[in-house]
Design a protein around this motif. Structure first.
Motif, PDB file in Angstrom:
ATOM      1  N   GLN A 154       0.841  -1.189   0.000  1.00 45.65           N
ATOM      2  CA  GLN A 154       0.000   0.000   0.000  1.00 45.65           C
ATOM      3  C   GLN A 154       0.880   1.244   0.000  1.00 45.65           C
ATOM      4  N   ILE A 155       0.404   2.292  -0.662  1.00 43.91           N
ATOM      5  CA  ILE A 155       1.132   3.557  -0.706  1.00 43.91           C
ATOM      6  C   ILE A 155       0.134   4.701  -0.611  1.00 43.91           C
ATOM      7  N   SER A 156       0.682   5.905  -0.448  1.00 44.48           N
ATOM      8  CA  SER A 156      -0.120   7.119  -0.491  1.00 44.48           C
ATOM      9  C   SER A 156       0.448   8.008  -1.591  1.00 44.48           C
ATOM     10  N   LYS A 182      -2.627  -1.406  -2.823  1.00 42.03           N
ATOM     11  CA  LYS A 182      -3.622  -0.394  -2.524  1.00 42.03           C
ATOM     12  C   LYS A 182      -3.014   1.003  -2.565  1.00 42.03           C
ATOM     13  N   VAL A 183      -3.726   1.916  -3.212  1.00 33.70           N
ATOM     14  CA  VAL A 183      -3.423   3.332  -3.057  1.00 33.70           C
ATOM     15  C   VAL A 183      -4.302   3.798  -1.901  1.00 33.70           C
ATOM     16  N   ARG A 202      -2.873  11.073   6.748  1.00 33.25           N
ATOM     17  CA  ARG A 202      -4.206  10.775   7.265  1.00 33.25           C
ATOM     18  C   ARG A 202      -4.434   9.282   7.473  1.00 33.25           C
ATOM     19  N   THR A 203      -3.571   8.470   6.930  1.00 27.97           N
ATOM     20  CA  THR A 203      -3.732   7.018   7.054  1.00 27.97           C
ATOM     21  C   THR A 203      -2.451   6.416   7.608  1.00 27.97           C
ATOM     22  N   GLU A 204      -2.433   5.083   7.709  1.00 24.33           N
ATOM     23  CA  GLU A 204      -1.247   4.410   8.234  1.00 24.33           C
ATOM     24  C   GLU A 204      -0.194   4.152   7.165  1.00 24.33           C
ATOM     25  N   ALA A 205      -0.383   4.688   5.938  1.00 25.66           N
ATOM     26  CA  ALA A 205       0.600   4.483   4.868  1.00 25.66           C
ATOM     27  C   ALA A 205       1.956   5.060   5.249  1.00 25.66           C
ATOM     28  N   ARG A 206       3.020   4.372   4.827  1.00 22.59           N
ATOM     29  CA  ARG A 206       4.375   4.822   5.127  1.00 22.59           C
ATOM     30  C   ARG A 206       5.235   4.929   3.875  1.00 22.59           C
TER      31      ARG A 206
END
Length: 793
Positions: A154-156, A182-183, A202-206
């Motif tokens: 997952q990424i942002s 996931k984006v 805003r999310t747990e993305a790192r």
């Protein structure tokens, strides 16, 4: 107004080509705080100087520089001002930055001339467009390869609101979706947006992809440093086409240079061209190759005009009269010839797809690394774009790229809820003691199987009951087995169903066989009826077991009813944040869906039918006064206990499955209570009876009788002795009658004389008496012969 450098280049171009026929080429560049592509002017001029004698010797290419200030409106205004002048205008090379390319294409389509972009440009097809800068499609493929290499799921994406950046975001989302990445978040911002940690994180993305211009990227990194969201806990992916010194701080970022360097350290970039010197960055190399592509296309078009032959099948309709003609035919032929050109340029191998986009075979993965307080961009791997193959350089590896470990992507860590150690100890101890007790019962059954009291209980059927009890006692060792593997969890789910149902059936099937035998002897007496042997009862038990195994096999084999493993958050174990700041979520395993619950319901209906039959037979035989063979009370008690436990298991499976320790604890408790009750009630009374009467002399001594009114009364010892005495007398009479009947049958006259007449022989006389005695109830047996009392049992 153009800059001094652009004006000098413009005058030099005029003086250099004063004696030749003039062709105008407009070079659009940007000279602003946001983006600086002024070196593109020098790159285009150097290309003309290098190839003017080889390509288009009869023409002079005139460069007209236009500064769009990286502003689409200004670029459009400046370009319209110049192209409206009458001149041999053949092409536009630009825009100066990615955002100004789109309006230039509209002008090129209107004027019917090709536009050649040396910046990351459009992501759409146009008959007037050629792009020398590598396609963003290859950038997206390379980003996906990097994300896959490091196992990020997952990424942002942080995107500046701009047509080109939004198209990159869209293409990246599609590619990552196809690879199950996931984006997790997309942050859209404008130059005036107030960048805060609450907006970005805003999310747990790192893992973050900076899809912005360099000024915005610098502000984002400043906020990241203040929030401690940089390596080793986080990873940043950024563009490679920023200016060489783009990260140098200014007053607008609000951070010191050291802080920007710390935030940028170990950030990854994707370079879509060969390594070029820093002095050739910022548009020089790509503008150089754009001009060479244009000159090659024009030169080939001139050769076709001279030959009078159109070699481009994609452009029907003949040839233009000259290369400076502005028409659809001229645009198509010149653009097609540009696309078909291939050469070794300043930025690497230059060739194009049929859509006019530069082909990219290999991209280079680089990294910002701080060394002595200075940042350096060092390539460490390549990506084969067509195959998405990531390859490290020989001196690079995970340990050199990520010295403190690969940054996590922020995906929560899902762990299976561990069983309470108290639950495990209690259940294992209970099961172990139960198995030991069952083994003792097995040894007891083997050693004393020939004793009268044990022989009357069909000891061979007891082996089935013991086997069923051991299966049920083994449930905790299977159910509480810790495992994170889905295949093991599925095995445990299916094994639970098989073990529980087989264990219960192995206990009740022999009970039914025993009760049926007692019922047949005591409550359904018939003369000359066939004796039920143990083999008959074994066959009966095997049939009941076989029906269950068929149901179990059917439900396991059919995909529709087969259990499926699913996971849900365990309410008993709330999530925690580990030392790396990653959320740890504890999950419980769910085995059953709607169809599988129907299958389990059918199994329990079958077991309940067996229990109901056992209760009926127990009621039919409750009046049998020979306690050594009558287990009706124990069977009824076992049925009540097991039924209650079975209902509890069904409720637990359907309602409390999400609560790992509670559901498993109650489930195993119900199973072990039923098993312990069964083994205790089936064997302890027999052990006690054997202890009180080792030889079995008092087996047929009733302790109670039931009157017609249902009132129980105790029989005194002397009454019991009278009954035994009568039994012996009856046996003596039967023996005498058998002997006399043999002698009298051989002398018909003697029989007639004793009985009176021959017609009474059928119903009276000695023969009638013999037949009547032979039909005495089987329960009395023949006490004169040792061991004959239990033959009929």
């Amino acid at each position: 107004m153009v800059s001094a450098t652009a004006l000098l280049l413009y005058l030099s171009s005029l003086l250099l080509n004063a004696a030749s026929q003039r062709l105008d080429v407009y070079i659009v560049y940007s000279n602003s705080g946001t983006y600086n592509s002024t070196p593109a002017l020098l790159g285009a001029t150097d290309a003309i100087a290098a190839f003017s004698n080889e390509l288009l010797p009869q023409y002079s290419l005139n460069i007209t520089p236009l500064d769009d200030k990286c502003n689409a409106s200004r670029g459009l205004q400046e370009t319209l001002q110049y192209v409206s002048r009458p001149s041999p205008f053949v092409s536009i090379i630009g825009g100066g930055c990615p955002s100004t390319t789109s309006p230039l294409l509209e002008i090129a389509e209107y004027l019917k001339i090709p536009l050649i972009s040396y910046n990351p440009g459009l992501m759409r097809y146009s008959q007037n467009y050629v792009q020398v800068f590598p396609s963003r499609v290859s950038l997206v493929s390379s980003l996906a390869a990097v994300i896959s290499e490091y196992g990020w799921s997952q990424i942002s994406v942080i995107t500046e609101v701009d047509d080109n950046f939004l198209k990159v975001e869209y293409a990246l989302k599609l590619r990552l979706k196809s690879e199950n990445v996931k984006v997790l978040d997309t942050v859209h911002m404008r130059p005036q947006t107030n960048i805060t940690a609450d907006l970005l994180f805003r999310t747990e993305a790192r893992v973050f992809f900076l899809n912005t211009y360099q000024n915005t990227a610098r502000r984002v990194l400043c906020t990241a440093h203040r929030n401690n969201t940089y390596y080793p806990g986080y990873a940043w992916l950024i563009y490679d086409w920023y200016n060489e010194d783009w990260y140098l701080t200014d007053d607008s970022s609000g951070c010191m240079q050291r802080e920007i360097n710390e935030a940028l350290d170990r950030a990854i970039t994707i370079r879509q061209h060969k390594e070029i010197r820093p002095s050739e960055m910022d548009g020089y190399a790509f503008a150089y190759d754009a001009m060479v592509s244009l000159m090659r296309g024009l030169n080939r078009t001139q050769s076709m005009i001279d030959e009078g032959i159109n070699h481009n099948t994609s452009c029907p309709g003949g040839l233009p009269s000259s290369i400076n003609e502005t028409s659809n035919i001229s645009n198509c032929v010149i653009r097609s010839n540009i696309i078909e050109s291939a050469f070794q340029g300043k930025s690497g191998d230059v060739s194009f797809t049929s859509d006019g986009i530069r082909k990219t075979i290999i991209t280079y993965v680089s990294q910002y690394r701080e060394n002595g307080g200075q940042l350096q961009v060092e390539p460490f791997a390549t990506v084969n774009v067509s195959e998405s193959l990531f390859n490290y350089f020989s001196n690079e590896s995970n340990s050199t790229v990520w010295p403190d470990g690969v940054p996590p992507d922020g995906t929560p860590i899902y762990e299976f809820s561990s069983f309470s150690i108290i639950l495990v100890i209690v259940m294992y101890l209970w099961s172990s003691v139960g198995i030991i007790f069952t083994v003792i019962c097995l040894i007891f059954n083997i050693i004393f199987r020939n004793r009268k009291i044990i022989r009357l209980t069909s000891p061979n059927l007891n082996y089935f009951i013991i086997a069923g009890a051991i299966i049920l006692y083994s449930l905790p060792f299977v159910t509480l087995q810790p495992s994170n593997a889905e295949t093991v969890s599925l095995f445990v789910c299916i094994a639970n169903i098989w073990m529980l149902s087989l264990g219960i059936t192995s206990i009740f099937a022999p009970m039914l066989a025993k009760m049926f035998r007692i019922y047949r002897i005591f409550r359904n007496p018939r003369a000359n009826k066939k004796v039920l042997t143990d083999w008959h009862l074994f066959f009966f038990v095997f049939i009941l077991e076989g029906i269950l195994i068929f149901i179990l096999f059917l439900g396991t084999a059919i995909p529709f009813t087969r259990p499926e493993v699913s996971y849900s958050e365990d309410p008993e174990s709330p999530p925690i944040i580990n030392e790396d700041g990653i959320k740890v979520i504890y999950q419980g395993v769910n085995c059953y869906h709607a169809a599988s619950l129907v299958w389990i319901f059918v199994i329990y209906i079958y077991i309940l039918i067996l229990e109901a039959i056992a209760v009926v037979l127990a009621a039919k035989t409750r009046g049998v006064k020979v306690e050594a063979v009558n287990d009706s009370k124990e069977v009824v008690a076992i049925v009540y206990i097991v039924t209650a436990c079975s209902v509890s298991v069904i409720i637990i499976v359907t309602v409390l499955s999400e609560f790992t320790n509670i559901s498993e604890g109650l489930y195993l408790t119900a199973a072990l209570i039923g098993t312990t009750s069964t083994v205790t009630l089936m064997f302890l009374p027999k052990m006690w009876s054997l202890y009180k009467d080792p030889t079995g002399e008092n087996v047929f001594e009733p302790t109670t009788i039931k009157s017609s009114s249902g009132i129980q009364s105790q029989i005194h010892r002397q009454d019991s002795e009278k009954i035994v005495s009568l039994q012996r007398e009856v046996g003596t009479l039967k023996k005498i009658l058998r002997e006399n009947s043999v002698r009298l049958m051989s002398v018909p006259e003697a029989v007639n004389e004793i009985d009176g007449d021959e017609s009474n022989n059928k119903n009276g006389g000695l023969r009638g008496l013999t037949n009547s005695c032979s039909q005495l109830p089987e329960v009395f047996g023949d006490p004169l012969t040792p061991g004959d009392e239990e033959k009929t049992l």
